[in-house]
Design an enzyme around this catalytic site. Structure first.
Site, mmCIF file in Angstrom:
data_model
loop_
_atom_site.group_PDB
_atom_site.id
_atom_site.type_symbol
_atom_site.label_atom_id
_atom_site.label_comp_id
_atom_site.label_asym_id
_atom_site.label_seq_id
_atom_site.Cartn_x
_atom_site.Cartn_y
_atom_site.Cartn_z
ATOM 1 C CG ASP A 122 -6.536 10.440 6.127
ATOM 2 O OD1 ASP A 122 -6.328 9.349 5.539
ATOM 3 O OD2 ASP A 122 -7.382 10.586 7.020
ATOM 4 N NE ARG A 134 -0.711 -4.983 4.287
ATOM 5 C CZ ARG A 134 -1.453 -4.307 3.407
ATOM 6 N NH1 ARG A 134 -2.754 -4.459 3.358
ATOM 7 N NH2 ARG A 134 -0.887 -3.461 2.583
ATOM 8 C CG ASP A 153 -7.295 -4.175 0.272
ATOM 9 O OD1 ASP A 153 -8.244 -4.030 1.081
ATOM 10 O OD2 ASP A 153 -6.830 -3.232 -0.385
ATOM 11 C CG ASP A 212 -4.768 -1.866 -6.602
ATOM 12 O OD1 ASP A 212 -5.699 -2.224 -7.347
ATOM 13 O OD2 ASP A 212 -4.945 -1.150 -5.599
ATOM 14 C CG ASN A 213 -6.469 -4.488 -3.428
ATOM 15 O OD1 ASN A 213 -5.524 -3.863 -2.951
ATOM 16 N ND2 ASN A 213 -7.686 -3.987 -3.516
ATOM 17 N N GLY A 235 -0.099 4.386 -0.341
ATOM 18 C CA GLY A 235 -0.569 5.724 0.008
ATOM 19 C C GLY A 235 -0.822 5.884 1.494
ATOM 20 N NE ARG A 236 -5.230 2.407 2.991
ATOM 21 C CZ ARG A 236 -6.357 1.800 3.115
ATOM 22 N NH1 ARG A 236 -7.079 2.026 4.175
ATOM 23 N NH2 ARG A 236 -6.807 0.990 2.196
HETATM 24 P P1 AMP Z 1 -7.285 0.051 -1.480
HETATM 25 O O1 AMP Z 1 -8.675 0.464 -1.745
HETATM 26 O O2 AMP Z 1 -6.981 -0.197 -0.061
HETATM 27 O O3 AMP Z 1 -6.859 -1.093 -2.330
HETATM 28 O O4 AMP Z 1 -6.360 1.286 -1.882
HETATM 29 C C1 AMP Z 1 -6.266 1.775 -3.198
HETATM 30 C C2 AMP Z 1 -5.238 2.883 -3.271
HETATM 31 O O5 AMP Z 1 -5.666 4.008 -2.499
HETATM 32 C C3 AMP Z 1 -3.869 2.524 -2.741
HETATM 33 O O6 AMP Z 1 -2.910 3.159 -3.536
HETATM 34 C C4 AMP Z 1 -3.894 3.075 -1.340
HETATM 35 O O7 AMP Z 1 -2.602 3.354 -0.867
HETATM 36 C C5 AMP Z 1 -4.695 4.345 -1.523
HETATM 37 N N1 AMP Z 1 -5.382 4.759 -0.285
HETATM 38 C C6 AMP Z 1 -6.444 4.192 0.296
HETATM 39 N N2 AMP Z 1 -6.803 4.830 1.410
HETATM 40 C C7 AMP Z 1 -5.938 5.853 1.566
HETATM 41 C C8 AMP Z 1 -5.786 6.898 2.531
HETATM 42 N N3 AMP Z 1 -6.589 7.023 3.582
HETATM 43 N N4 AMP Z 1 -4.776 7.770 2.337
HETATM 44 C C9 AMP Z 1 -3.950 7.658 1.287
HETATM 45 N N5 AMP Z 1 -4.043 6.707 0.353
HETATM 46 C C10 AMP Z 1 -5.023 5.810 0.467
HETATM 47 MG MG MG Z 2 -5.237 -2.158 -1.629
#
Ligand code: AMP
Ligand code: MG
Length: 491
Positions: free
Chosen positions: A124, A175, A261, A251-252, A91-92
């Site tokens: 975002d 990364r 992560d 997912d991590n 997502g980012r």
């Molecule tokens: P994480 O907490 O980093 O493991 O992310 C969990 C999910 O949320 C993943 O699919 C990320 O791509 C998405 N995500 C986290 N932060 C953002 C952001 N600022 N914008 C879009 N997607 C995000």
């Molecule tokens: Mg993640």
């Protein structure tokens, strides 16, 4: 300079289109370099002259796309804090492509914080500077500690604000992983009962990450077995340095066994099995002592996704999965106990030595002993004179009996005191990325644009087992007013 400064060789994009979306990173206003990692670039076969040029800033901010790069965002799902989320994905993050490193290993190069993708949901797609600084410091520290991890190749500020609870400077981290394929990638297709996709992904992973499986009789069973084994080894290494991941969602967790992560992660200062720093982990699900069991739980979802490939007979498949998942416990326990013995300078494992190690940890808990400094101090006192500058740390008198027992065990070891000490120095780091130091580096960068504490920390943590007296201040635990109680993922 060559025409193709990064020799991309992309394979994920050859999977069916449902695996990813082709995405050009969103351009940013005024990117500037924070730090780059030429040693890593060289290992990846990136042209060193080009890597020293200004082009690096445009490519790793997403403002320019190099020849050979085929940027994609991949789709996955996952269990977050135990709850099923059927639709996640990059997502980012945007993968620029893959390269084959000098060691023959394939690596992904991925931007994190590079703008929205179809998988951004409400986000975002951006990242504030703080999490980029944290990930750069901690991932590179983990690598220097010898722990499998994603690496940090480049960090840039975007020149654009990111709005969270406050307005913060935006940043992008590049990364590198042996592969970004997560347990969640398998779960996504398994949940849709798309067995063909699960099989295509499994074949891809075998070819890429486990080529030794090759044409084995039961390649998918071996895939499960080897993934389980890599996690067992990885989590043992985390425990032995006091690393707390903080957000061990499925997912991590990467199939290749790299740590990924660096959100609300932290190293523990005072030893306590229940330590948990994450501000979002209310139930302490991902506390230090839970990490092995959580890893096994995550792997059970990998096994679940692979079930139809393990055996045609479903009860047989379940039996195989259960057996392999049970192996996790034994492999983890052995890796952890052997590693703990090495920290004590012991190579011979007996009932007596296991009891000593356990008693020692119990007393460390009661006395709130600093995990890293305790073992470093033991290394200093393992021989009559220390061959490295000793750390400024003492254990309380309550340890006297256990210290005597420990010394007696050294008498049963091969090798002189000096040899034992030398071994201990190679497994007991003097520098870890302590929370308060990471926070200081983040604050200085965020509030004053002062990157000196960040650079100093990264430089020091690159050589964690050798004590340099100039950096003595970076060895000490936090003063009471410096203690960081909570860490935030800051997404
Ligand atoms: P994480 O907490 O980093 O493991 O992310 C969990 C999910 O949320 C993943 O699919 C990320 O791509 C998405 N995500 C986290 N932060 C953002 C952001 N600022 N914008 C879009 N997607 C995000
Ligand atoms: Mg993640």
């Amino acid at each position: 300079m060559t025409d193709r400064p990064i020799p991309f060789d992309n394979t994920y994009i050859r999977l069916p289109e449902k695996f990813y979306s082709q995405e050009i990173p969103t351009a940013v206003a005024a990117p500037k370099l924070i730090r780059s990692n030429p040693e890593l670039a060289e290992d990846l076969g990136i042209d060193p002259e080009w890597f020293a040029s200004d082009d690096v800033v445009s490519v790793f901010s997403g403002n320019a796309v190099l020849d050979g790069s085929q940027p994609i965002a991949t789709v996955y799902a996952g269990h977050q804090f135990g709850n099923w989320n059927p639709q996640l994905g990059d997502g980012r993050a945007i993968m620029l492509g893959e390269v084959i490193g000098k060691n023959g290993q394939r690596y992904d190069i991925q931007l994190k914080g590079s703008g929205q993708t179809p998988f951004s949901r409400m986000g975002d797609g951006r990242s504030p500077l703080g999490p980029v600084i944290r990930e750069y410091i901690v991932s590179e520290a983990m690598a220097a500690l010898g722990i499998p991890t994603t690496r940090s190749l480049v960090a840039v500020v975007t020149g654009e604000p990111v709005v969270r609870e406050s307005v913060l400077p935006g940043a992008i981290l590049t990364r590198v992983a042996r592969s970004h394929i997560r347990v969640g990638h398998f779960q996504y297709f398994s949940a849709r009962q798309d067995l063909e996709a699960v099989k295509a992904l499994a074949d891809h992973v075998i070819e890429r990450d486990f080529p030794e499986i090759g044409e084995a009789n039961h390649p998918y069973i071996e895939l499960l077995e080897k993934s389980i084994s890599r996690q067992a080894q990885l989590i043992a290494q985390w425990q032995l340095v006091g690393f707390i991941h903080g957000v061990m969602n499925t997912d991590n967790m990467l199939i290749c066994g790299d740590t990924i992560d660096y959100g609300p992660c932290a190293f523990m200062d005072e030893y306590h099995p229940n330590t948990c720093f994450s501000s979002i982990d209310h139930g302490k699900r991902y506390a230090y002592q839970n990490q092995p069991a959580i890893a096994q739980w995550n792997l059970s979802w990998l096994a679940q996704a692979l079930l139809p490939l393990l055996d045609e007979d479903s009860s047989m498949a379940i039996e195989i999965a259960r057996e392999k998942l049970n192996d996790f416990v034994d492999e983890y326990q052995l890796a952890y106990m052997e590693g703990l013995h090495r920290k004590f300078g012991l190579t011979v494992m007996t009932q007596e030595s296991v009891k000593l190690a356990e008693d020692f940890l119990k007393l460390m808990t009661r006395e709130a002993a600093d995990f890293t400094l305790t073992f470093r101090h033991l290394s200093d006192i393992a021989a009559d004179s220390a061959t490295q500058p000793p750390v400024d740390y003492q254990l309380p008198e309550s340890f006297t009996d256990l210290l005597n027992q420990w010394k007696d065990l050294h008498g049963q070891e091969d090798g002189s005191q000096e040899e034992i000490q030398k071994r201990m120095y190679t497994v007991n780091p003097v520098y870890i990325p302590r929370n308060h130091l990471v926070e200081d580096a983040i604050k200085a960068a965020q509030h004053n644009g002062d990157l000196r504490p960040f650079h100093r920390l990264v430089d020091t943590l690159a050589d964690p087992f050798n004590h340099h007296p100039d950096n003595n201040d970076l060895t000490r635990p936090p003063e009471p007013h410096e203690v960081v109680l909570q860490t935030f993922c800051g997404t």
